[in-house]
Design a protein around this motif. Structure first.
Motif, PDB file in Angstrom:
ATOM      1  N   TRP A  37       0.964  -1.175   0.114  1.00 39.87           N
ATOM      2  CA  TRP A  37      -0.010   0.009  -0.056  1.00 39.87           C
ATOM      3  C   TRP A  37       0.749   1.342   0.029  1.00 39.87           C
ATOM      4  CZ3 TRP A  37      -4.395  -1.546  -1.653  1.00 39.87           C
ATOM      5  CH2 TRP A  37      -5.006  -2.620  -1.528  1.00 39.87           C
ATOM      6  N   HIS A  58       2.982   1.854  -2.389  1.00 37.87           N
ATOM      7  CA  HIS A  58       3.071   2.072  -3.789  1.00 37.87           C
ATOM      8  C   HIS A  58       2.178   3.347  -4.042  1.00 37.87           C
ATOM      9  CE1 HIS A  58       5.607  -1.340  -5.025  1.00 37.87           C
ATOM     10  NE2 HIS A  58       4.734  -2.182  -4.301  1.00 37.87           N
ATOM     11  N   SER A  59       2.588   4.012  -5.261  1.00 39.58           N
ATOM     12  CA  SER A  59       1.702   5.229  -5.564  1.00 39.58           C
ATOM     13  C   SER A  59       0.407   4.466  -6.049  1.00 39.58           C
ATOM     14  CB  SER A  59       2.434   5.910  -6.818  1.00 39.58           C
ATOM     15  OG  SER A  59       2.543   5.182  -7.738  1.00 39.58           O
ATOM     16  N   ARG A  60      -0.657   5.577  -5.931  1.00 41.41           N
ATOM     17  CA  ARG A  60      -2.010   5.368  -6.522  1.00 41.41           C
ATOM     18  C   ARG A  60      -2.013   4.765  -7.763  1.00 41.41           C
ATOM     19  NH1 ARG A  60      -5.987   9.454  -4.363  1.00 41.41           N
ATOM     20  NH2 ARG A  60      -5.543   8.528  -2.522  1.00 41.41           N
ATOM     21  N   ILE A 102      -1.145   1.195  -8.198  1.00 43.98           N
ATOM     22  CA  ILE A 102      -2.091   0.349  -7.499  1.00 43.98           C
ATOM     23  C   ILE A 102      -3.373   0.190  -8.554  1.00 43.98           C
ATOM     24  CG2 ILE A 102      -3.845  -0.161  -5.591  1.00 43.98           C
ATOM     25  CD1 ILE A 102      -1.868   1.144  -3.741  1.00 43.98           C
ATOM     26  N   VAL A 103      -3.674   1.199  -9.109  1.00 40.97           N
ATOM     27  CA  VAL A 103      -4.741   1.207 -10.139  1.00 40.97           C
ATOM     28  C   VAL A 103      -4.217   0.567 -11.360  1.00 40.97           C
ATOM     29  CG1 VAL A 103      -5.911   2.650 -11.704  1.00 40.97           C
ATOM     30  CG2 VAL A 103      -5.815   3.332  -9.457  1.00 40.97           C
TER      31      VAL A 103
END
Length: 137
Positions: free
Chosen positions: A68, A70-72, A75-76
């Motif tokens: 979690w 990691h960058s958004r 993750i997306v």
């Protein structure tokens, strides 16, 4: 959400139930009347369930909480890989076996296995460090 409220399998069960509910509503209202033949209805169910199978474990396991950070966008991107893998894997499998005369239940099981494996494989390909074995030497 409190992780301790339910065991891991409980969260997984709740997530899979909600994913199946959303997929079946999507099938009923949008896709089946306009696009999908009924034989391909399970593709949306498999596609919505695959992120639940992967991300409940990542959310629940303490040793995987670093994911979690990691960058958004990352993750997306991972979620999109999981969803695309599940959709492609299950669709290809159903396209190959739908006319073989197998029961609908067996077709769905084979599509699920292929879709989930391809989804997890793509997730693993993007995040191989999450599943590597750490040894202290």
């Amino acid at each position: 959400m409190n992780k301790e409220r339910l065991p891991r399998w409980g969260w997984l069960l709740v997530g899979l139930f909600l994913a199946a509910l959303i997929a079946n509503l999507l099938n009923l209202i949008v896709l089946v009347p306009t696009v999908f033949p009924e034989a391909y209805r399970s593709i949306t169910v498999i596609t919505t369930m695959s992120p639940v199978l992967i991300y409940v474990g990542i959310w629940y396991d303490e040793e995987r909480q670093s994911y979690w950070e990691h960058s958004r966008a990352r993750i997306v991107g991972d979620v999109l890989f999981v969803v695309a893998g599940a959709a492609l894997g299950s669709a290809i499998t159903l396209a190959v076996i739908v006319d073989l005369g197998l029961s609908a239940f067996l077709q769905d099981i084979l599509a699920m296995a292929t879709g989930f494996l391809l989804a997890w494989g793509l997730f693993w390909w993007r995040n191989p460090d999450m599943y590597s074995v750490q040894t202290d030497q």
